[in-house]
Design a protein around this motif. Structure first.
Motif, PDB file in Angstrom:
ATOM      1  N   PHE A   1       0.856  -1.176   0.000  1.00 12.76           N
ATOM      2  CA  PHE A   1       0.000   0.000   0.000  1.00 12.76           C
ATOM      3  C   PHE A   1       0.899   1.235   0.000  1.00 12.76           C
ATOM      4  N   ALA A   2       0.757   2.066  -1.022  1.00 15.01           N
ATOM      5  CA  ALA A   2       1.547   3.295  -1.100  1.00 15.01           C
ATOM      6  C   ALA A   2       0.898   4.361  -0.229  1.00 15.01           C
ATOM      7  N   LEU A   3       1.681   4.967   0.648  1.00 18.08           N
ATOM      8  CA  LEU A   3       1.162   5.999   1.541  1.00 18.08           C
ATOM      9  C   LEU A   3       1.001   7.338   0.840  1.00 18.08           C
ATOM     10  N   GLN A   4       1.738   7.542  -0.263  1.00 18.82           N
ATOM     11  CA  GLN A   4       1.634   8.764  -1.056  1.00 18.82           C
ATOM     12  C   GLN A   4       1.379   8.365  -2.501  1.00 18.82           C
ATOM     13  N   GLY A   5       0.833   9.284  -3.264  1.00 17.06           N
ATOM     14  CA  GLY A   5       0.678   9.019  -4.676  1.00 17.06           C
ATOM     15  C   GLY A   5       2.044   8.920  -5.352  1.00 17.06           C
ATOM     16  N   LEU A   6       2.127   8.234  -6.472  1.00 17.57           N
ATOM     17  CA  LEU A   6       3.410   8.051  -7.146  1.00 17.57           C
ATOM     18  C   LEU A   6       4.002   9.373  -7.613  1.00 17.57           C
ATOM     19  N   GLN A   7       3.183  10.295  -8.072  1.00 12.93           N
ATOM     20  CA  GLN A   7       3.706  11.588  -8.509  1.00 12.93           C
ATOM     21  C   GLN A   7       4.295  12.357  -7.332  1.00 12.93           C
ATOM     22  N   ALA A   8       3.635  12.307  -6.191  1.00 12.47           N
ATOM     23  CA  ALA A   8       4.139  12.993  -5.005  1.00 12.47           C
ATOM     24  C   ALA A   8       5.476  12.384  -4.574  1.00 12.47           C
ATOM     25  N   MET A   9       5.592  11.061  -4.662  1.00 11.53           N
ATOM     26  CA  MET A   9       6.839  10.414  -4.279  1.00 11.53           C
ATOM     27  C   MET A   9       7.959  10.790  -5.231  1.00 11.53           C
ATOM     28  N   GLY A  10       7.654  10.856  -6.511  1.00 12.79           N
ATOM     29  CA  GLY A  10       8.686  11.233  -7.488  1.00 12.79           C
ATOM     30  C   GLY A  10       9.189  12.627  -7.236  1.00 12.79           C
ATOM     31  N   GLY A  11       8.298  13.550  -6.948  1.00 11.88           N
ATOM     32  CA  GLY A  11       8.697  14.918  -6.648  1.00 11.88           C
ATOM     33  C   GLY A  11       9.498  14.989  -5.355  1.00 11.88           C
ATOM     34  N   ALA A  12       9.099  14.216  -4.356  1.00 10.22           N
ATOM     35  CA  ALA A  12       9.814  14.226  -3.074  1.00 10.22           C
ATOM     36  C   ALA A  12      11.206  13.633  -3.245  1.00 10.22           C
ATOM     37  N   GLN A  13      11.316  12.577  -4.025  1.00 10.30           N
ATOM     38  CA  GLN A  13      12.634  11.968  -4.232  1.00 10.30           C
ATOM     39  C   GLN A  13      13.542  12.895  -5.026  1.00 10.30           C
ATOM     40  N   ALA A  14      12.977  13.601  -5.993  1.00 11.08           N
ATOM     41  CA  ALA A  14      13.786  14.533  -6.785  1.00 11.08           C
ATOM     42  C   ALA A  14      14.265  15.679  -5.908  1.00 11.08           C
TER      43      ALA A  14
END
Length: 82
Positions: free
Chosen positions: A66-79
């Motif tokens: 289960f992802a706690l954040q949306g994938l787009q939000a995670m990509g932005g956070a990782q960047a």
């Protein structure tokens, strides 16, 4: 009471032992050792299920994520972290 299964009429339901499909074929659920594991990190909650036979050999496993954040939000956070 009668039941139909296609063209066959079943007059009696025969109780059967629950089976689980494993790497060793269908085996009775009661013959296996079940264990579970939870993994929680900042992005995912992971639930793992394991079934071992009497010798301790892993014969089946399931993983639910289960992802706690949306994938787009995670990509932005990782960047932003890099």
């Amino acid at each position: 009471m009668t039941y139909t299964n296609g063209s066959t009429v079943l007059t009696e339901l025969v109780p059967c032992e629950p089976l689980i499909y494993t790497s060793k074929g269908n085996v009775p659920v009661d013959s296996l050792i079940y264990s579970k594991e939870w993994k929680v990190d900042q992005n995912f909650v992971t639930f793992c299920e394991f079934w071992h036979d009497a010798e301790g050999v892993l014969v089946k496993n399931n993983v639910h994520v289960f992802a706690l954040q949306g994938l787009q939000a995670m990509g932005g956070a990782q960047a932003a972290m890099q």
